[in-house]
Design an enzyme around this catalytic site. Structure first.
Site, PDB file in Angstrom:
ATOM      1  N   CYS A 236       0.985  -1.644   0.032  1.00  0.00           N
ATOM      2  CA  CYS A 236       0.367  -0.014  -0.227  1.00  0.00           C
ATOM      3  C   CYS A 236       1.122   1.183  -0.121  1.00  0.00           C
ATOM      4  O   CYS A 236       1.983   1.201   0.806  1.00  0.00           O
ATOM      5  CB  CYS A 236      -0.992  -0.371   0.903  1.00  0.00           C
ATOM      6  SG  CYS A 236      -1.596   1.534   1.119  1.00  0.00           S
TER       7      CYS A 236
ATOM      8  N   ASP B 294       0.164   4.170   1.775  1.00  0.00           N
ATOM      9  CA  ASP B 294       0.276   4.730   3.219  1.00  0.00           C
ATOM     10  C   ASP B 294       1.651   4.949   3.899  1.00  0.00           C
ATOM     11  O   ASP B 294       2.262   4.242   3.638  1.00  0.00           O
ATOM     12  CB  ASP B 294      -0.621   3.511   4.235  1.00  0.00           C
ATOM     13  CG  ASP B 294      -1.459   3.660   5.190  1.00  0.00           C
ATOM     14  OD1 ASP B 294      -0.101   4.516   5.861  1.00  0.00           O
ATOM     15  OD2 ASP B 294      -1.853   3.946   5.252  1.00  0.00           O
TER      16      ASP B 294
ATOM     17  N   HIS C  20      -2.798  -4.247   4.626  1.00  0.00           N
ATOM     18  CA  HIS C  20      -2.449  -3.364   6.658  1.00  0.00           C
ATOM     19  C   HIS C  20      -3.999  -3.073   6.781  1.00  0.00           C
ATOM     20  O   HIS C  20      -4.354  -2.223   6.412  1.00  0.00           O
ATOM     21  CB  HIS C  20      -1.471  -2.536   6.857  1.00  0.00           C
ATOM     22  CG  HIS C  20      -1.641  -1.690   6.105  1.00  0.00           C
ATOM     23  ND1 HIS C  20      -2.596   0.136   6.993  1.00  0.00           N
ATOM     24  CD2 HIS C  20      -2.190  -0.543   5.050  1.00  0.00           C
ATOM     25  CE1 HIS C  20      -2.844   0.983   5.801  1.00  0.00           C
ATOM     26  NE2 HIS C  20      -2.523   0.277   4.363  1.00  0.00           N
TER      27      HIS C  20
ATOM     28  N   CYS D 181      -6.273   0.658   6.333  1.00  0.00           N
ATOM     29  CA  CYS D 181      -5.941   1.343   5.424  1.00  0.00           C
ATOM     30  C   CYS D 181      -6.909   1.816   5.009  1.00  0.00           C
ATOM     31  O   CYS D 181      -8.559   1.659   4.756  1.00  0.00           O
ATOM     32  CB  CYS D 181      -6.162  -0.137   4.516  1.00  0.00           C
ATOM     33  SG  CYS D 181      -5.601   0.182   2.892  1.00  0.00           S
TER      34      CYS D 181
ATOM     35  N   ARG E 136       3.191   5.214   6.632  1.00  0.00           N
ATOM     36  CA  ARG E 136       2.714   4.138   7.407  1.00  0.00           C
ATOM     37  C   ARG E 136       3.318   2.970   7.437  1.00  0.00           C
ATOM     38  O   ARG E 136       4.431   2.773   7.825  1.00  0.00           O
ATOM     39  CB  ARG E 136       1.539   5.118   8.553  1.00  0.00           C
ATOM     40  CG  ARG E 136       1.150   5.684   9.077  1.00  0.00           C
ATOM     41  CD  ARG E 136       0.226   5.883   9.589  1.00  0.00           C
ATOM     42  NE  ARG E 136      -1.259   4.638   8.091  1.00  0.00           N
ATOM     43  CZ  ARG E 136      -2.419   4.831   8.883  1.00  0.00           C
ATOM     44  NH1 ARG E 136      -3.145   4.797   9.999  1.00  0.00           N
ATOM     45  NH2 ARG E 136      -3.305   4.100   8.455  1.00  0.00           N
TER      46      ARG E 136
END
Length: 193
Positions: free
Chosen positions: A40, A42, A96, A99, A44
């Protein structure tokens, strides 16, 4: 703002050279990653950081909600180059918990252009609606949807003509599905290899 990134880069490069004077010359010689990581976008969930991998170990493709679209030319290029040019034989699809893309797909409201991208996750949400509705905790329900999305992506990669051609040549391509838990920082192997 870019000045901050440049300043941190300079500091990082100096630290690398202090600990290993030939660090960059070794990296510049050849690229031989062990894994193709599809994850992803993302911020993080940086693959190298959460796996403790040094530069050069992972060949990474990231997008919103780690979705595998059969017509995503970016992903197809990464897959083909990774397998055929770099000789990668291990592919990881990693979703994750928490999400935002999965959450947006489940909400069912308009998010603009990203709705086209998230359509496969929305389809999963509808297809597994009865089972998902049985999960009372909303976050756990969304995390289960993230797991289903990883399993779907693993299956699509396994069926991909690039992977099938490599297997027909005798290359043993391993494809694993994983979920990264934001709450404790641990990777969990899913039962969808």
């Amino acid at each position: 703002m870019p000045e901050d990134l440049i300043r941190r880069n300079r500091k990082w490069a100096e630290q690398q050279l202090e600990s290993s004077p030939d660090y960059f010359s070794r990296l510049a010689e050849v690229q031989t990653p062990k894994y193709l990581w599809i994850g992803c976008a993302d911020s993080r969930v940086p693959a190298e950081v959460l796996t403790g991998s040094p530069p050069g170990e992972l060949f990474v493709h990231r997008n919103i909600a780690n979705i595998v679209h059969p017509d995503d030319m970016g992903l197809l290029g990464v897959l083909e180059f990774g397998i055929n040019a770099l000789g990668i034989r291990r592919i990881v699809v990693c979703g994750h918990t928490g999400c935002g893309g999965v959450r947006a797909a489940a909400e069912g409201c308009d998010h603009g252009l990203v709705d086209h991208w998230l359509a496969p996750v929305r389809q999963l949400y509808r297809r597994h609606g009865e089972a998902l509705s049985g999960i009372e905790d909303e976050q756990r329900r969304l995390d289960r949807l993230a797991e289903l999305n990883v399993a779907r992506s693993v299956a699509l990669i396994a069926e991909n003509p690039i992977v099938q051609a490599a297997r027909a040549r005798g290359d043993e391509i391993e494809i694993e599905g994983m979920l990264y838990a934001l709450g404790d920082g641990l990777l969990h192997k899913l039962d969808c290899s």
